[in-house]
Scaffold this active site. Structure first.
Site, mmCIF file in Angstrom:
data_model
loop_
_atom_site.group_PDB
_atom_site.id
_atom_site.type_symbol
_atom_site.label_atom_id
_atom_site.label_comp_id
_atom_site.label_asym_id
_atom_site.label_seq_id
_atom_site.Cartn_x
_atom_site.Cartn_y
_atom_site.Cartn_z
ATOM 1 N N ASP A 182 0.787 -1.345 0.054
ATOM 2 C CA ASP A 182 0.177 -0.124 0.020
ATOM 3 C C ASP A 182 0.903 1.111 0.209
ATOM 4 O O ASP A 182 2.343 1.240 -0.083
ATOM 5 C CB ASP A 182 -0.983 0.021 1.106
HETATM 6 C C1 BGC Z 1 -5.000 3.176 0.110
HETATM 7 C C2 BGC Z 1 -5.267 2.104 -1.051
HETATM 8 C C3 BGC Z 1 -4.947 2.797 -2.263
HETATM 9 C C4 BGC Z 1 -3.561 3.610 -2.260
HETATM 10 C C5 BGC Z 1 -3.357 4.263 -3.681
HETATM 11 C C6 BGC Z 1 -3.735 4.007 -0.028
HETATM 12 O O1 BGC Z 1 -3.836 5.010 0.778
HETATM 13 O O2 BGC Z 1 -5.152 2.512 1.439
HETATM 14 O O3 BGC Z 1 -6.537 1.509 -0.840
HETATM 15 O O4 BGC Z 1 -5.047 1.765 -3.312
HETATM 16 O O5 BGC Z 1 -3.701 4.471 -1.472
HETATM 17 O O6 BGC Z 1 -4.182 5.156 -3.963
#
Ligand code: BGC
Length: 773
Positions: free
Chosen positions: A296
């Site tokens: 993530d």
């Molecule tokens: C979120 C993810 C997301 C990623 C990319 C993160 O803050 O937890 O779900 O895919 O950002 O945008």
């Protein structure tokens, strides 16, 4: 790095992302390439690569200037790209910019390796479908697959090859704001939704025309955050991991998902993004996953914040050796993996093993043959009216009619002369889209007020009052930048202003035949970084509801929100309650279709609906206890409120009724054999409608206590009034096994089982069967 810094960086990235023209999709490969050839080609390429080029493939670069990244790596994203290439770039939605950067990768780098462009296309790109929790409420995997195929087609037409979806985290606690992004509390329904979404996004194989690479997330256990606080630690016993939290991920892997995103949080004291058990023992060694794992955003760096890694180099080491292939946005791999290699803490072989699946994915996706998007086709794809039609059709299937006293709904537009549409969510576009829906590239959205006006036409007087504004007590970290300006908090009000808005609404209701109240949560109140301690209708909405109800006019409550809210008062006093969730671009039309009977609502809850947040976590598939479910005091384990849900998992009304009978079950089978279950469902009402027939089982004894009920089958059937259908289910090893904490393995046990079939998890129609050795 503190969580706030993560937010700030994340939010900053979106500033320049979202308001630019679109291009059309790459051509792709109509048939899956031969796996032997894919492997040989990737291996040959790998042999030519330098260490830095390999590590660049293990890195996902932020697509907009991110000072923190540049500072950490000592170069801008584009300098890295030119020098070494990149595995992926994220957070860009402008196809021209995507093409420009792809030209850099393909034409200016030594080995001409194309880049994967990733974005959060969660429930639509231009045509926004109902939010994932709503789509799960449809219990209609076929429709969900179609919807995600549309999302994929639109995204690919705009140059995006990779979506960070589906989100399949099991959520048993609606204080956690990200419940809206998933399929709710149940592993069986969650697995069905996971499978459908992977097939929808990816098609029959990676690289299928008009499809994208999917990334199942957040692996794993993110939904069990302590106290429902986003990013907080999860403590999940191994049997709960296997039986409850992992099945949707396993289903996604079995459906061929090409990538997996590791979660932010600590799992049993080992952060998911540095957790060898999860990323290697389970994913690779047990499930034989052959794609790649991306972290993530900034999660590799966060291993230091967790107190798990001593510094960034240690973070890179721990994530990498746990089995994490690609570092999202933090640049930690870029900086430290070459050093780790030099210091002989990791080997070239390990690096090669991590790079290989990324190269193979690019080959499978057809990126080497077709790296660029075709701008001439984009608008045609985005403006396809069929996409809007599908989005509108999804709404009646995904909204849940919670209450309909004296059949107040559907409303009859021939007899109603005037309608008061009331509430802070009744005439808002973005708030119907939810957070991610508003953050991609949404087309026009029909508000609920507009949908009602359009439906009833000029002969019915429709008046609107906004009521109190909705804003968070503690602002969202996503607030105050261009991206969240689109998401839009409503300005904070004094109590006096709010009370005045209620008085105005009441005046309007007094002058109307009926009130339709649209209440709930603006998009910033559900989703990431949107946990709540209380589930009450915020910002004087409860006062508004009670004041409008006190007029004595018939009231319909439409809820727009991402999780169950505390509606205990409404459940006793408001005759009609419709849970609309975040219904998407066609929200206003779809809700009007339902309110005025052009469509029959047929969604069913994918979560148990609590009475109050003090009950949380709450889920139907809990174990029996000393005071069993049937004991008189079971419902009153709290002395102040009932301990049962307000509405059970699987619950949902419609404009017709169904009866269930003739349950037939194979009485006995050997382990390894099959149990056939069938039951008749009859439409006992006056309208055609869809029943969602649900099958639950319970194992009466065994090597471990088993849940009181577990969903093990469901089917949506359309029936004309008076019609009966026999629905068949089969229970085999997959449905009867569980991971036994006593045996430390999957078991099917020779025991007596109960079976229920009906319209929700409190189904009464019962039979039993025995499994023998
Ligand atoms: C979120 C993810 C997301 C990623 C990319 C993160 O803050 O937890 O779900 O895919 O950002 O945008």
């Amino acid at each position: 790095m503190g969580t706030r810094i993560v937010f700030a960086s994340w939010v900053f990235i979106f500033v320049t992302l979202l308001s630019q023209p679109q291009l059309s999709a790459q051509s792709t490969l109509p048939v899956a390439p031969d796996e032997g050839q894919v492997h040989a080609r990737a291996t040959a390429l790998l042999r030519k690569m330098t260490v830095d080029e390999k590590v660049a493939q293990l890195s996902q670069l932020p697509g907009t200037p991110l000072p923190e990244f540049t500072e950490n790596v000592g170069k801008t994203m584009e300098e890295v790209l030119k020098q070494f290439g990149a595995g992926s770039i994220l957070w860009i939605s402008d196809p021209k910019e995507i093409n420009r950067l792809q030209h850099v990768a393909v034409e200016q780098t030594r080995l001409h390796i194309p880049v994967l462009f990733g974005l959060d296309v969660i429930h639509g790109y231009h045509t926004i479908f109902p939010a994932p929790i709503a789509m799960a409420s449809s219990w209609d995997p076929e429709m969900v697959e179609q919807a995600q195929a549309v999302a994929a087609k639109e995204a690919r037409a705009a140059g995006i090859d990779w979506t960070f979806a589906p989100m399949v985290d099991i959520a048993r606690d609606p204080r956690w704001g990200r419940m809206v992004e998933g399929a709710g509390e149940d592993p069986f329904l969650g697995a069905a939704m996971a499978r459908a979404q992977v097939l929808g996004f990816q098609g029959q194989h990676l690289g299928a025309p008009d499809h994208v690479l999917a990334s199942v997330k957040h692996f794993a256990g993110y939904g069990a955050a302590d106290g429902g606080r986003d990013y907080d630690s999860s403590y999940i016993p191994e049997e709960q991991m296997w039986n409850t939290y992992l099945p949707p991920f396993k289903a996604a892997v079995d459906a061929g998902v090409g990538s997996v995103m590791s979660a932010y949080m600590d799992l049993n004291d080992v952060p998911a993004s540095g957790n060898h058990w999860l990323l290697t023992d389970v994913l690779r060694d047990t499930w034989h996953f052959r794609g790649f794992v991306v972290s993530d955003a900034f999660a590799v760096k966060s291993l230091v914040t967790h107190g798990y890694a001593r510094d960034l180099q240690d973070a890179a080491y721990k994530a990498f050796t746990a089995g994490l292939n690609m570092d999202m946005a933090s640049g930690t791999y870029l900086k430290y993996l070459p050093l780790e290699l030099q210091q002989k803490k990791i080997t070239m072989r390990q690096i090669d093993e991590a790079v290989l699946p990324i190269l193979e994915t690019k080959i499978r996706m057809g990126l080497f043959e077709h790296p660029y998007s075709d701008e001439t086709n984009t608008d045609k794809v985005l403006d396809d009216p069929e996409h809007q039609r599908l989005a509108r059709r999804a709404i009646p299937r995904s909204v849940v009619l919670l209450r309909n006293q004296n059949a107040l709904l559907p409303l009859d537009k021939k007899t109603i002369r005037s309608i008061a549409v009331i509430g802070p969510l009744a005439d808002d576009q973005n708030d119907l889209l939810s957070m991610w829906g508003a953050l991609v590239k949404p087309g026009p959205t029909v508000t609920i007020l507009q949908g009602i006006q359009e439906k009833v036409g000029p002969s019915v007087h429709v008046a609107f009052a906004h009521g109190p504004n909705l804003s968070r007590t503690i602002p969202s970290p996503f607030e105050g930048i261009p991206m969240t300006a689109a998401l839009k908090e409503q300005p904070a009000q004094t109590d006096q202003e709010a009370q005045q808005s209620i008085a105005d609404a009441v005046t309007l209701v007094r002058q109307s035949d009926i009130a339709i109240l649209v209440l709930g949560e603006i998009d910033l109140m559900s989703g990431e970084a949107a946990s709540r301690a209380s589930l009450k209708l915020s910002n004087h909405q409860e006062d508004l509801l009670e004041a409008v109800s006190a007029t004595g006019k018939p009231v319909v409550l439409v809820l727009v929100n991402g999780r169950p809210l505390n509606i205990s008062w409404a459940a006793e006093h408001v005759p009609a309650i419709l849970e609309a969730w975040y219904p998407g671009s066609q929200g206003g039309n779809g809700i009007a279709d339902v309110l005025f009977g052009d469509a029959n609502p047929s969604g069913h809850l994918p979560v148990s609906w609590p009475r109050a947040s003090g009950q949380l976590p709450l889920y139907y598939n809990h174990n029996l206890t000393q005071s069993p479910e049937t004991a008189p005091d079971f419902k009153s384990r709290y002395w102040d409120i009932l301990s049962t849900p307000l509405y059970p998992f699987g619950y949902g009304l419609g404009y017709t009724t169904f009866s269930f009978d003739h349950l037939q079950v194979t009485p006995e089978a050997r382990i390894g054999g099959k149990i056939d279950v069938s039951a008749d469902v009859t439409n006992t009402g006056k309208d055609t409608g869809d029943a969602v027939v649900q099958l639950y089982i319970h194992q009466r004894a065994g090597s471990a206590s088993r849940p009181v009920r577990q969903l093990k089958g469901f089917e949506r059937v359309t029936l004309e009034p008076g019609a009966t259908r026999t629905v068949h289910f089969t229970l085999g090893k997959d449905e009867l096994q569980f991971w036994s904490p006593a045996e430390k393995k999957w078991v099917v046990e020779p025991e007596q089982f109960d079976v229920w079939v009906g319209g929700d998890s409190s189904a009464a129609l019962h039979a039993s069967f025995r499994l023998t050795n």
